[in-house]
Design an enzyme around this catalytic site. Structure first.
Site, short mmCIF file in Angstrom:
data_model
loop_
_atom_site.label_atom_id
_atom_site.label_comp_id
_atom_site.label_asym_id
_atom_site.label_seq_id
_atom_site.Cartn_x
_atom_site.Cartn_y
_atom_site.Cartn_z
N CYS A 37 12.87 0.75 15.11
CA CYS A 37 12.53 -0.68 15.08
C CYS A 37 13.69 -1.55 14.58
O CYS A 37 13.68 -2.77 14.77
CB CYS A 37 11.28 -0.93 14.26
SG CYS A 37 9.84 -0.18 15.05
N HIS A 45 11.00 -8.59 12.40
CA HIS A 45 10.44 -7.58 13.30
C HIS A 45 8.92 -7.67 13.32
O HIS A 45 8.29 -7.86 12.27
CB HIS A 45 10.90 -6.19 12.87
CG HIS A 45 10.20 -5.10 13.61
ND1 HIS A 45 10.13 -5.10 14.99
CD2 HIS A 45 9.49 -4.02 13.19
CE1 HIS A 45 9.42 -4.06 15.37
NE2 HIS A 45 9.02 -3.39 14.31
N ASN A 90 3.62 -4.41 18.60
CA ASN A 90 4.92 -4.00 18.08
C ASN A 90 5.74 -3.41 19.23
O ASN A 90 5.42 -2.35 19.74
CB ASN A 90 4.70 -2.96 16.97
CG ASN A 90 6.00 -2.44 16.36
OD1 ASN A 90 7.09 -2.72 16.85
ND2 ASN A 90 5.88 -1.68 15.29
N1 COA Z 1 -9.64 1.14 14.35
C1 COA Z 1 -10.62 1.35 13.45
N2 COA Z 1 -10.44 2.06 12.33
C2 COA Z 1 -9.24 2.60 12.13
C3 COA Z 1 -8.18 2.43 13.03
C4 COA Z 1 -8.43 1.67 14.19
N3 COA Z 1 -7.47 1.44 15.11
N4 COA Z 1 -7.10 3.08 12.55
C5 COA Z 1 -7.46 3.63 11.38
N5 COA Z 1 -8.75 3.35 11.13
C6 COA Z 1 -9.56 3.74 9.97
C7 COA Z 1 -9.02 4.96 9.28
O1 COA Z 1 -9.50 6.12 9.89
C8 COA Z 1 -9.54 4.78 7.88
O2 COA Z 1 -10.88 5.19 7.86
P1 COA Z 1 -11.47 5.93 6.56
O3 COA Z 1 -11.31 4.96 5.44
O4 COA Z 1 -12.87 6.20 6.97
O5 COA Z 1 -10.63 7.16 6.39
C9 COA Z 1 -9.52 3.27 7.68
O6 COA Z 1 -9.47 2.71 9.00
C10 COA Z 1 -8.35 2.78 6.87
O7 COA Z 1 -7.18 3.43 7.36
P2 COA Z 1 -5.78 3.19 6.73
O8 COA Z 1 -4.74 3.89 7.56
O9 COA Z 1 -5.83 3.44 5.28
O10 COA Z 1 -5.67 1.61 6.98
P3 COA Z 1 -4.66 0.57 6.37
O11 COA Z 1 -5.40 -0.47 5.66
O12 COA Z 1 -3.52 1.21 5.69
O13 COA Z 1 -4.10 -0.09 7.72
C11 COA Z 1 -2.20 0.03 9.19
C12 COA Z 1 -3.48 0.71 8.69
C13 COA Z 1 -1.57 0.99 10.17
C14 COA Z 1 -2.59 -1.26 9.88
C15 COA Z 1 -1.28 -0.26 8.00
O14 COA Z 1 -1.15 0.86 7.17
C16 COA Z 1 0.10 -0.69 8.46
O15 COA Z 1 0.26 -1.71 9.07
N6 COA Z 1 1.14 0.09 8.15
C17 COA Z 1 2.47 -0.19 8.60
C18 COA Z 1 2.56 0.21 10.02
C19 COA Z 1 3.82 -0.22 10.67
O16 COA Z 1 4.24 -1.31 10.50
N7 COA Z 1 4.40 0.66 11.46
C20 COA Z 1 5.52 0.38 12.23
C21 COA Z 1 6.73 0.20 11.40
S1 COA Z 1 8.02 -0.21 12.43
#
Ligand code: COA
Length: 335
Positions: free
Chosen positions: A114, A262, A292
């Protein structure tokens, strides 16, 4: 005499096929509300069968060339940043090279995920300052959709990513009266966290073949991400590198007109803006519409800003990214 490089044209190319959050609800257990709340994304683009990454890159590149009033034959080199190449080798840049019909100029792919566009911009800037090239096409191009697990198993990653390409023409600006240009670029990496956001296979790390039936069955050919860990590092590293680059450029944060960050997650950028005291209206986004697009996100933002007339000559613009590797980088431009 110091030669500075400047951006003289921008372009973007995205597939026509729009995939909304509601479309994803039909493929996996997710909801429009979850995706919007966590990421700010409403829709993204996915290629259809027959479309190619180099096609998106060509569209973006031709638009950038048109905006600069140039022909493909005016280029001295091409640097294309991608993490989703068209084939294992050669790189996507070679297929773009053929499509553009350029003479035998050098081209190569750059892999910094990224942060790839900023690494590529730094590369072009260095070639130009060294006097090796006068005009470089810098492209960020991603087709993520063909590599996503579009089932519930992959929902934490697959709802976030989209396909697209963005391009800029970087040109030598030897005119000391013209202050436009790349004022400073800074790049960082931390390989320690390589596996926190990665695709394990196919790759030579898997023996004796690059991918095994077990890896496919376990979905190891799809991206794996520790979302919270990535989030935490992104919101720390982006302000750090922005401050470092502003200092290197001798520019005050308040004098910057635009912060083009980004587009990984709207919440990450809101966090960064708040932590640094940047007014949200200085941080335009397109993640709502495109998700993204990794290396393509920043050049797509530049193109949208340039075409809407938001980016005005003389303005200071700060760019910053964070991604897999981990990598993070920033650049300060005078438009
Ligand atoms: N739809 C519904 N539920 C989802 C899901 C989706 N697409 N993806 C994950 N979940 C669920 C998980 O299974 C979890 O369920 P549980 O609590 O029963 O185990 C719950 O949602 C929370 O998951 P978690 O991964 O802890 O969520 P979060 O609040 O951390 O948000 C992201 C997830 C990915 C949005 C967040 O962590 C994020 O943005 N991280 C950075 C990602 C990024 O920028 N990546 C690219 C970098 S270049």
């Amino acid at each position: 005499m110091t030669i500075r490089s400047k951006i003289v044209g921008t372009g973007m190319g995205v597939p026509e096929h729009v995939v909304t959050n509601h479309d994803l609800e039909k493929l996996m257990d997710t909801s429009d509300e979850w995706i919007r709340q966590r990421s700010g994304i409403a829709e993204r683009r996915h290629i259809r069968e027959g479309e190619r990454p180099s096609e998106l890159a060509e569209r973006a590149s031709r638009r950038a060339l048109d905006a600069a009033g140039l022909e493909p034959g005016d280029l001295d080199g091409i640097v294309l940043a991608t993490l989703s190449s068209e084939h294992d080798f050669p790189g996507t840049s070679f297929f773009l090279h053929r499509r553009l019909g350029v003479p035998e100029i050098p081209c190569f792919d750059l892999r910094a995920q990224c942060s790839g566009f900023l690494y590529a911009l730094a590369t072009a800037d260095a070639y130009i300052r060294a006097g090796m090239m006068r005009r470089v096409l810098v492209v960020g191009c991603e087709v993520h959709s063909t590599g996503l697990d579009l089932t519930t198993r992959g929902r934490n990653v697959s709802v976030l990513f989209g396909d697209g390409a963005g391009a800029v023409i970087v040109e030598a600006n030897p005119d000391p009266e013209d202050r436009a240009g790349v004022l400073a670029v800074r790049m960082h990496a931390q390989g320690e966290h390589a596996e926190r956001l990665w695709i394990e296979a196919p790759g030579s790390g898997s023996y004796p073949l690059r991918i095994t039936a077990e890896q496919v069955a376990a979905g190891r050919h799809f991206p794996q991400m520790e979302g919270r860990f990535v989030f935490k590092h992104a919101v720390t590293r982006m302000p750090e590198v922005l401050r470092e680059t502003l200092d290197a450029a001798g520019v005050k944060q308040d004098d910057v007109s635009w912060f083009l960050l980004h587009q990984a997650n709207l919440r990450i950028n809101e966090f960064v803006a708040q932590a640094m005291g940047i007014p949200p209206e200085k941080c335009p986004s397109n993640i709502e519409r495109f998700g993204n697009c990794s290396a393509a996100s920043i050049p797509m933002l530049l193109d949208e800003g340039a075409r809407a007339g938001r980016l005005e000559p003389g303005q200071l613009i700060a760019l910053a990214a964070f991604g897999s590797g981990f990598t993070w980088a920033s650049a300060i431009l005078r438009w």
